[in-house]
Design an enzyme around this catalytic site. Structure first.
Site, short mmCIF file in Angstrom:
data_model
loop_
_atom_site.label_atom_id
_atom_site.label_comp_id
_atom_site.label_asym_id
_atom_site.label_seq_id
_atom_site.Cartn_x
_atom_site.Cartn_y
_atom_site.Cartn_z
CB THR A 536 66.75 85.76 54.36
OG1 THR A 536 67.97 85.24 53.87
CG2 THR A 536 66.86 85.87 55.87
CG ASP A 537 68.73 81.46 51.49
OD1 ASP A 537 69.19 82.52 51.95
OD2 ASP A 537 69.16 80.95 50.44
CD GLU A 538 72.09 85.74 54.60
OE1 GLU A 538 72.58 86.01 55.70
OE2 GLU A 538 72.31 86.38 53.57
CE1 TYR A 561 68.59 90.51 56.65
CE2 TYR A 561 69.83 88.56 55.94
CZ TYR A 561 68.73 89.40 55.83
OH TYR A 561 67.75 89.12 54.90
CE LYS A 565 63.99 89.08 57.05
NZ LYS A 565 62.92 90.11 56.84
#
Ligand SMILES: Cc1cn([C@H]2C[C@H](O)[C@@H](COP(=O)(O)OP(=O)(O)O[C@H]3O[C@H](C)C(=O)[C@H](O)[C@H]3O)O2)c(=O)[nH]c1=O
Length: 757
Positions: A536-538, A561, A565
């Site tokens: 994810t870009d998070e 989260y 990741k």
């Protein structure tokens, strides 16, 4: 790539070809019998002194019966498979032939023709549907194989007529009944397979087949395709109905020679349908339709001026070019209306027969009045209608085009939102897929019901925390690549309970890496093996008002989260650097689209609005996300898997930044338009307590994937949201049962007190 990577696994491939071959053979036998109706015309003319108009009417009687019945058969087969359809269809055609062979008068001839029409109408939609179901996603090729059977049958019909029917008279038609009996025996085997294969519930399958265009565009495109079917069939059927007379008249041929000429035409058509499908699978059905319908025009215009051998050559070219359109037209239509393959087959075969017959009847009358050559000059212009193809939507077929060599993929999390989109797309492109999923709260096997019965698909129920299960599955399936999507993904849930995220996302990825490494070593470090981690870009943190995440942006995860990741991304990179495992990484922006679990913003807005409940917008709704349509994402993932550079990561974004509040308003406006109720849906918007540590803005710089791999998103946010809202409106069967799953409909992500233990 490994040795196995270059093609489908032998077992699945054998099943696909056995079924397709069986269907094609039955189609061939069925259509030999059917083609005799027109092949015996010269005999009938002699014996009963029929006019062209009466001959045209005979074709019409056959085709009108077939065309009217076929859509009904299609609707029935969409609801449930008809194991007896194929043998029954053949049996009716058989009886029709016997009646034709024995007919003492013109009315009984018509009855025979109608019985053959009934047989065809029962046979065709179901046989085409079986071919598609067995094709493993190569729909064009499947239609070609199926149709080449029919066209070979049509070509062999006149050949048999030339050597058996013409010299020995009508009763020799009885010979064919013996061949047909053989055909029924084979059909029985195919039908048996069809009956016993696993079947997804019809409704779930419909819900699972993805999105469609807005209804108006679908209808418009279907009308255009219908006109093309008309073009192709009015053209070929009226040509074949009158061909024998045309060449007899023009070149003074005998009845036998004229049948041979008809054989050239129909044989060329068999070749045409054979090449049309596979080419369509490569370059897209739309391109094939273009080339074949428009391309045939100049050759047809030349036909009346050619000498005998010139006519033979032109006939060959025309037959090949025009017939190559048919598999493509059918596949295109099937893609337009997902889940209604039976109905579409029924309508299109019905149209094909009906239009051909109508044209034959009308042209027969014209031929009586103005001569057979006049009829030819009219037919010559029919393909000009092919210009209508410019109105067909290009996007529909993009996702179904086969790209590159096929592989065996182990997809983790394939019952989830993004994972299931990857599974559906991969199968449709001919890849074998093993779906490994723990079936936790957000998973749903209905998401993959549309591929559930494909020989290319297998399901393994397993948890990433169970290393033994991972080893067993990898050893049993021996995949060419692992596409790792399984993860706990909902930020709000990670705030309330981070433990599950650490276990699945960090420890689970560690287990999978180790199991994949062991498998890769066991297989002798195959060069083509890939471990693709979907992230994810998070992981990059939160942006201010300007700037974008590139692949070089330093990691700065801020929620439980995104921290898990980021950890799993680091593990994957470490396994590449340390052990040489061939890895790929992708970091995507926010996904949306069909099958989205109703805890994320987009489905929450749609479903709350539909129920008239408050639409919760966190804080002031000013947080910005970069929205990526899930089917575009699946396409990007397969692109990276097929062509990405080992050890490299790729950012995947939708080039669609929007503030949450603006996105919510767009959805409300779409619902006002598509499901108007009470007042504007915007009245339901409720600003609620913000998410702790709420990232302000995500935005992806997609330059790398665009420039190095040539991938770009295909839909705008407005278009993607329209498709998504439409999908949720049409698929209540899918989302309704999910509303009672744990945590759905509740405000999550506010429990900042630590959990005991
Ligand atoms: C559920 C909900 C969310 N929001 C806000 C919170 C976010 O600013 C935005 C999207 O929230 P959502 O939870 O749908 O998605 P993200 O937190 O951005 O994360 C998602 O996109 C990334 C890339 C992943 O990697 C995550 O796995 C995925 O869940 O809407 C609201 O305002 N109201 C709501 O009811």
């Amino acid at each position: 790539m490994t040795a196995a990577t270059g093609g489908l696994r032998a077992s699945a491939q054998a099943t696909v070809w056995a079924v397709l071959g069986g269907v094609a053979l039955c189609h061939c036998i069925n259509d030999i019998m059917q083609s005799l109706v027109s092949a015996i015309y010269p005999l009938l003319e002699e014996e009963f002194r029929l006019s062209y108009a009466q001959i045209g009417f005979l074709t019409f009687a056959f085709t009108v019966t077939a065309s009217l019945l076929q859509p009904f058969v299609g609707v029935v087969t969409d609801k449930r498979p008809l194991p007896l359809a194929l043998p029954l269809g053949m049996a009716s055609t058989l009886v029709g032939i016997v009646v034709l062979a024995k007919a003492p008068s013109y009315p009984v001839l018509i009855l025979g023709a109608m019985l053959i029409g009934v047989g065809s109408s029962i046979f065709h939609p179901e046989a085409s549907r079986i071919a598609r179901a067995a094709s493993g996603g190569r729909y064009g090729t499947a239609q070609s194989v199926f149709q080449v059977g029919g066209n070979v049958g049509h070509a062999v019909g006149p050949l048999l007529a030339a050597f058996i029917v013409a010299p020995f008279g009508r009763p020799s038609l009885m010979f064919f009944t013996i061949g047909a009996a053989l055909g029924i025996a084979i059909l029985w085997r195919v039908a048996e397979w069809h009956r016993t294969r696993p079947k997804p519930a019809a409704r779930a399958a419909r819900a699972a087949e993805g999105t469609a265009l807005p209804k108006g565009r679908v209808l418009g495109a279907l009308v255009v395709l219908g006109i093309l079917v008309f073009t192709k069939n009015a053209y070929t059927s009226s040509l074949s109905s009158f061909y024998t007379f045309y060449v007899i008249e023009r070149f003074g041929l005998t009845a036998q020679q004229s049948q041979l000429m008809l054989f050239v035409f129909l044989g060329a058509m068999a070749l045409g349908v054979m090449v049309g499908g596979p080419i369509g699978d490569r370059i897209g059905p739309l391109a094939v339709i273009w080339v074949s319908i428009l391309g045939v025009l100049p050759f047809t215009l030349m036909l009346p001026y050619a000498n005998l051998w010139g006519s033979v050559a032109l006939t060959l070219v025309i037959g090949i070019v025009i017939a190559s359109a048919f598999p493509a037209i059918l596949v295109f239509a099937q893609e337009l209306v997902p889940g209604r393959v039976g109905l579409i087959n029924g309508i299109f075969f019905g149209l094909a027969f009906g239009m051909g017959g109508l044209a034959a009847a009308a042209l027969g009358a014209l031929a009586d009045a103005h001569g057979i050559e006049f009829v030819y000059r009219i037919c010559a212009w029919l393909p000009a209608l092919g210009v209508l193809t410019i109105f067909l939507p290009r996007g529909v077929v993009r996702a179904h085009r086969a790209v590159g060599p096929t592989m065996k993929l182990l997809v983790t999390g394939g019952a989830g939102f993004i994972g299931s989109a990857v599974v559906r797309l991969a199968v449709s492109r001919g890849h074998e897929v093993v779906n490994l999923d723990a079936l936790t709260y957000a998973a749903n096997l209905a998401n993959v019901a549309s591929v559930g019965s494909s020989p290319l698909y297998a399901f393994e129920h397993a948890d990433l925390r169970d290393r033994g299960a991972l080893d067993r599955i990898l050893a049993a399936h021996r995949p060419d690549a692992v596409l790792h999507l399984a993860a706990e993904s909902h930020v709000d849930r990670s705030i309330d309970g981070p433990g599950a995220f650490v276990e699945t996302n960090v420890l689970g990825t560690f287990n999978l890496l180790e199991a994949a490494r062991a498998h890769w070593l066991r297989e002798g470090r195959p060069e083509g093996f890939r471990f693709h981690h979907v992230s994810t870009d998070e992981v990059f943190g939160s942006l201010g008002v300007a700037g974008q995440f590139t692949e070089e942006t330093p990691y700065d995860p801020r929620s439980p989260y995104s921290a898990t990741k980021a950890a799993s991304d680091h593990l994957v990179r470490a396994w590449h650097e340390t052990y040489g495992l061939p890895v790929l990484l992708t970091n995507c922006s926010n996904n949306y689209g069909p099958f989205h679990f109703p805890e994320k913003l987009v489905p929450v807005v749609i479903l709350n609005a539909l129920h008239g409940r408050p639409i919760p917008v966190y804080g002031k709704g000013e947080n910005v996300r970069d929205w990526l349509y899930v089917e575009d994402h699946a396409d990007a993932l397969l692109t990276v898997l097929e062509r990405g550079e080992v050890g490299r990561s790729y950012n995947i974004g939708g080039e669609n930044e929007a503030r949450n509040i603006d996105l919510v308003r767009v959805i409300c406006r779409l619902l006002d338009e598509m499901r108007p109720e009470g007042g504007p849906h915007e009245r339901l918007i409720a600003f609620v307590q913000d998410r702790p540590g709420h990232d302000a803005r995500y935005a992806i710089d997609p330059s790398r994937i665009r420039e190095e791999l040539g991938w770009r998103p295909s839909v705008t946010l407005e278009e993607g949201l329209r498709r998504t809202v439409d999908w949720y409106l049409r698929n209540e069967d899918w989302w309704r049962p999910l509303l009672s799953r744990e945590g759905v409909g509740q405000r999550l992500g506010t429990a900042v007190e630590p959990v005991a233990g």
